[in-house]
Every structure is written in C-alpha cells, then in structure tokens.
Motif scaffolding. Structure first.
Motif, PDB file in Angstrom:
ATOM      1  N   GLN B 148      20.234  34.313 -15.458  1.00 32.12           N
ATOM      2  CA  GLN B 148      19.248  34.634 -16.498  1.00 32.12           C
ATOM      3  C   GLN B 148      19.034  36.145 -16.411  1.00 32.12           C
ATOM      4  O   GLN B 148      18.687  36.652 -15.352  1.00 32.12           O
ATOM      5  CB  GLN B 148      17.900  33.963 -16.201  1.00 32.12           C
ATOM      6  CG  GLN B 148      17.938  32.481 -15.996  1.00 32.12           C
ATOM      7  CD  GLN B 148      17.674  31.719 -17.274  1.00 32.12           C
ATOM      8  OE1 GLN B 148      17.216  32.291 -18.262  1.00 32.12           O
ATOM      9  NE2 GLN B 148      17.968  30.438 -17.264  1.00 32.12           N
ATOM     10  N   PHE B 149      19.193  36.812 -17.532  1.00 29.51           N
ATOM     11  CA  PHE B 149      19.052  38.268 -17.511  1.00 29.51           C
ATOM     12  C   PHE B 149      17.591  38.704 -17.457  1.00 29.51           C
ATOM     13  O   PHE B 149      16.698  38.003 -17.950  1.00 29.51           O
ATOM     14  CB  PHE B 149      19.686  38.882 -18.779  1.00 29.51           C
ATOM     15  CG  PHE B 149      21.189  38.815 -18.795  1.00 29.51           C
ATOM     16  CD1 PHE B 149      21.934  39.531 -17.863  1.00 29.51           C
ATOM     17  CD2 PHE B 149      21.858  38.047 -19.736  1.00 29.51           C
ATOM     18  CE1 PHE B 149      23.322  39.477 -17.881  1.00 29.51           C
ATOM     19  CE2 PHE B 149      23.246  37.987 -19.750  1.00 29.51           C
ATOM     20  CZ  PHE B 149      23.978  38.704 -18.825  1.00 29.51           C
ATOM     21  N   LYS B 150      17.363  39.872 -16.873  1.00 32.60           N
ATOM     22  CA  LYS B 150      16.109  40.568 -17.082  1.00 32.60           C
ATOM     23  C   LYS B 150      16.011  40.903 -18.570  1.00 32.60           C
ATOM     24  O   LYS B 150      17.041  41.166 -19.168  1.00 32.60           O
ATOM     25  CB  LYS B 150      16.068  41.870 -16.268  1.00 32.60           C
ATOM     26  CG  LYS B 150      16.049  41.665 -14.762  1.00 32.60           C
ATOM     27  CD  LYS B 150      15.708  42.964 -14.026  1.00 32.60           C
ATOM     28  CE  LYS B 150      16.865  43.941 -13.986  1.00 32.60           C
ATOM     29  NZ  LYS B 150      16.554  45.178 -13.236  1.00 32.60           N
ATOM     30  N   PRO B 151      14.837  40.956 -19.172  1.00 34.57           N
ATOM     31  CA  PRO B 151      13.510  40.813 -18.568  1.00 34.57           C
ATOM     32  C   PRO B 151      12.916  39.401 -18.684  1.00 34.57           C
ATOM     33  O   PRO B 151      11.724  39.266 -18.929  1.00 34.57           O
ATOM     34  CB  PRO B 151      12.680  41.813 -19.378  1.00 34.57           C
ATOM     35  CG  PRO B 151      13.254  41.711 -20.771  1.00 34.57           C
ATOM     36  CD  PRO B 151      14.731  41.429 -20.573  1.00 34.57           C
ATOM     37  N   SER B 152      13.710  38.361 -18.491  1.00 33.90           N
ATOM     38  CA  SER B 152      13.146  37.006 -18.528  1.00 33.90           C
ATOM     39  C   SER B 152      12.280  36.771 -17.289  1.00 33.90           C
ATOM     40  O   SER B 152      12.542  37.323 -16.216  1.00 33.90           O
ATOM     41  CB  SER B 152      14.276  35.964 -18.574  1.00 33.90           C
ATOM     42  OG  SER B 152      14.998  35.965 -17.359  1.00 33.90           O
ATOM     43  N   GLN B 153      11.267  35.963 -17.435  1.00 31.79           N
ATOM     44  CA  GLN B 153      10.387  35.660 -16.304  1.00 31.79           C
ATOM     45  C   GLN B 153      11.173  34.999 -15.172  1.00 31.79           C
ATOM     46  O   GLN B 153      10.940  35.277 -13.998  1.00 31.79           O
ATOM     47  CB  GLN B 153       9.260  34.721 -16.759  1.00 31.79           C
ATOM     48  CG  GLN B 153       8.383  35.342 -17.833  1.00 31.79           C
ATOM     49  CD  GLN B 153       6.893  35.143 -17.542  1.00 31.79           C
ATOM     50  OE1 GLN B 153       6.459  35.144 -16.401  1.00 31.79           O
ATOM     51  NE2 GLN B 153       6.122  34.972 -18.594  1.00 31.79           N
ATOM     52  N   ASP B 154      12.089  34.106 -15.528  1.00 27.58           N
ATOM     53  CA  ASP B 154      12.884  33.418 -14.510  1.00 27.58           C
ATOM     54  C   ASP B 154      13.673  34.386 -13.630  1.00 27.58           C
ATOM     55  O   ASP B 154      13.872  34.136 -12.441  1.00 27.58           O
ATOM     56  CB  ASP B 154      13.863  32.437 -15.165  1.00 27.58           C
ATOM     57  CG  ASP B 154      13.169  31.148 -15.588  1.00 27.58           C
ATOM     58  OD1 ASP B 154      11.991  30.958 -15.213  1.00 27.58           O
ATOM     59  OD2 ASP B 154      13.805  30.341 -16.288  1.00 27.58           O
ATOM     60  N   SER B 155      14.135  35.466 -14.222  1.00 32.54           N
ATOM     61  CA  SER B 155      14.941  36.411 -13.443  1.00 32.54           C
ATOM     62  C   SER B 155      14.082  37.085 -12.371  1.00 32.54           C
ATOM     63  O   SER B 155      14.493  37.179 -11.207  1.00 32.54           O
ATOM     64  CB  SER B 155      15.596  37.452 -14.353  1.00 32.54           C
ATOM     65  OG  SER B 155      14.643  38.347 -14.897  1.00 32.54           O
ATOM     66  N   TYR B 156      12.873  37.529 -12.754  1.00 30.23           N
ATOM     67  CA  TYR B 156      12.011  38.196 -11.762  1.00 30.23           C
ATOM     68  C   TYR B 156      11.533  37.195 -10.701  1.00 30.23           C
ATOM     69  O   TYR B 156      11.363  37.546  -9.539  1.00 30.23           O
ATOM     70  CB  TYR B 156      10.823  38.875 -12.450  1.00 30.23           C
ATOM     71  CG  TYR B 156      11.228  39.949 -13.429  1.00 30.23           C
ATOM     72  CD1 TYR B 156      11.759  41.164 -12.998  1.00 30.23           C
ATOM     73  CD2 TYR B 156      11.101  39.752 -14.807  1.00 30.23           C
ATOM     74  CE1 TYR B 156      12.151  42.152 -13.895  1.00 30.23           C
ATOM     75  CE2 TYR B 156      11.484  40.727 -15.717  1.00 30.23           C
ATOM     76  CZ  TYR B 156      12.011  41.922 -15.260  1.00 30.23           C
ATOM     77  OH  TYR B 156      12.404  42.883 -16.154  1.00 30.23           O
TER      78      TYR B 156
END
Lengths: 224, 224
Positions: B148-156
């Motif tokens: 999952q790419f940034k800036p998705s919440q899942d990535s952080y």
C-alpha cells in the motif's frame, strides 16, 4: 467495440468543458502569471482529489478547488483576496464548453447520456445550465453520491448502479488519462478524448479508442 | 513537541536524496530537455503511486519509476532506447544525498533511525549503500511490506508496527508535502523539510514544524 453501447458517460472537466477558461481571469488578477497559475491550480486540484482518496478522506469539490487555487497563487508568489477568490470560483461555474459538444450530444439522443464527475451537483448543474446543455444530458452523476473520488473502483460502480446497464455496455469518455485508466480498470469500454495530444498513460490500462475530440465517438452508435 | 520522540522516520526520495540528480544524465540523452524531463518524470512517478493506490492496485517502485520515465520522455517529444532507460534507472540508485544528512543522522545515534519509502528494498538498499549511510540507519522500511503506497493510513501503520513505539512518539520527516500531510493524518508528529520553499499544502493537515533542511530537527532531541 465488443458489445453494443447502451449508455454514454461523459467526464465533465477537461472533457466537455475547458478548465483553462479561467486563465483569462487569472491573468487579470495576476498579470503575466495567468497561464502558470491556471495550470498549477488544475494540477493541484487533481492531486488533492487523489490524496484525499488515498488518505481515506472526502472533501467536496468546491472546497478542494478553492484550496487548490489558494495553493497555486501562493506557489507563484502572489496573494489572493476574498473577492478574487470568489470571482475565480465563480468563473469555474462558467467554463467554456468545447465546440463539438452540443452537436455530438444531440446525435446521441436515442441513448442514455449522463455526466459523471468529481464535481458536486452544486457546481455541475449551473455549469451545464450556463452552457445550455441540460436538455442533452439525462442525468448528472457526482462522486458526492458515494463520497469516493474517481478513479476509485467504488466511484465508477456508483455511477454504473444509477444506470441499470452492464458495465461493458457503457462507453466512458474522458480527456483525463487518469480517468480513462480508472474506467478501464473498472471494466467500462473507454474512449480517451486526447485533446492535448499526450502520450497514453503508462499504467497498462490502455483506452479502447483514442480520438482527438468527441466527434470520434459517433462511430460507436448504430443509427449514425 | 507534545511528547518525547523515540523514533525518527525519514522519507527517502526528496528528503535524504535529491531526485533531480538524474537531471544531468537526462540532459546528456535529451539535450536542452534535461530539466523538464526530470521534473515530469518525478511528477508522473508520484501521480502513478497515487493512482495505483486509488485504483486499489500495487506495482513495485522500479516498474512505476520506469513507466513514469518513459511517459515523461514521450511527453516531451523524445524517444528512449533500452540503454538510455537502463542508464537512467541505474542513476536512480546513485542519487546525491543532501549535504547535512550524515551529520544530522550521526547526532541521532541514541534514537531509533529508520527510513520509510514508496521505494522497495532493492532500490533503497543500494541507494543507502552507495551514499555510505547504512551505518546511520537502523532499519529500511518499504511500503512493499504491505503493498500500500504512502500516504495511505495503512502504509504508515505498517511502518509504525515495525517500531514498537506509539505513533505520537514518532517524528516523521519528509520534504514532500503530500507525505507530511499523510503522516499528520495518521497521527505521527511531523516535520516538513521544506527544501523548495513551497507553501504549506492546503489540506488542513499542517506539519507540526517546518525546517529548511534537516538540521532543524535536532531541536527535537534531548541530548543535543
């Protein structure tokens, strides 16, 4: 052209209407920077749609568009007054439509003709009214109905659900490469209206057809 | 600065490394177009990350970056050979890091220091190695671990899960406005390294601090 088309879905901004009509007013307020500010405005507006969608948030079109305008103005070293901001946002409700739009829509009268946009009804309806196009459009569909921006799959599914046809019976038209990629990814048949003679997006989601303006899509109708 | 920081997460491209180092090689292959092609390349690369994420797809960094390069070259009316493409992709593994990076990382030696990027380990590891920075970095985190790419919440969240600290104990640093907005949206403390003197993004997700380079972040450490 694998299946007969029953519904024609048109993107709005960039496809039926020229978003850079606002350039003139930008130039009036920010001399010699009208073109760059207008371009940055549009680019930032699109980026903000994508970012909000990626972050799992939704903000309505007028808010995103105004925020993008303010960013673009600041980026080019200018300040914007409340009056200028209001005037430019109002200009966005009076964009010029492309020359061939009325005639092409007229020839599709035996089909379902709808628009589907990241805009909201409050921006789309006056735009179509000012352009005298409401009689040619059967329905105005907005991502606001599902609060998911294009090119998410959910957004296109929402549009499809309003139509009562199968996804492969839809011809989706847009001048925006990202929108055509999304529509293709979803499973619509797609025609990219490549007004700016750009390369095909390198996303492995090629459009079914590419035309330089909307006249090309008339080859999809059976009673032409 | 509401809570002491236990981990420092650095974005990579644009933050530690100058993505426009490739401009010289672009200029060599495409005379007088090096700057515009380099800029279009980066812009398209970011757009493709966002679009894939919005469309619910994932493609690995080298694929996206190469496709964006090919688009950028075509957009500016040029053609690219296999050799040129390979050479430019290789140049992306040898980007220059910004002047202050080593010294600032050195001063954070009592803290957890990690990088977190849309890049993959196969692009990040050689980049850090060529720059001689591996000794200063405790872990190389990539979105490839969750796809999952940034800036998705899942990535952080994925990055946070690797660290064993609370989200508000993280200082997240990036030169990319969209990345800082995403990190703020997720709940990290954020420092925007505004290398290009740009306006703050109009997303209502202001960074906690803004610095012109990484030296500014040293005010967050307690043993400075």
């Amino acid at each position: 052209m694998t299946k007969p088309i029953k519904a024609f879905i048109f993107d709005v901004y960039g496809t039926l209407f020229d978003v850079h009509t606002v350039q003139e007013k930008c130039e009036e307020f920010f001399p010699e920077k009208g073109e760059t500010i207008s371009q940055s405005w549009r680019q930032k507006q699109l980026e903000y749609f994508f970012l909000y969608q990626v972050m799992g948030k939704y903000r309505r079109f007028p808010v995103v568009t105004k925020n993008a305008l303010h960013y673009a103005v600041k980026k080019h070293g200018e300040e914007i007054t409340q009056e200028q901001s209001d005037a430019l946002m109002d200009a966005y409700l009076h964009l010029d439509h492309y020359d061939e739009v009325e005639e092409v829509l007229g020839k599709l009268e035996n089909y379902e003709r709808v628009v589907f946009s990241n805009g909201t009804p409050e921006t789309l309806t006056p735009l179509l009214e000012h352009a005298g196009l409401t009689d040619y459009i059967d329905d105005v569909l907005s991502v606001d109905g599902i609060k998911q921006f294009k090119p998410s799959q959910d957004s296109y599914l929402y549009a499809l659900d309003q139509l009562g046809v199968k996804r492969e019976e839809v011809l989706f038209m847009s001048s925006n490469g990202w929108d055509i990629s999304g529509a293709k990814n979803f499973g619509f048949q797609t025609a990219w209206i490549n007004r700016n003679r750009l390369p095909v997006e390198e996303l492995n989601l090629e459009p079914d057809k590419i035309y330089e303006d909307l006249n090309g899509i008339l080859e999809w109708i059976e009673d032409k």
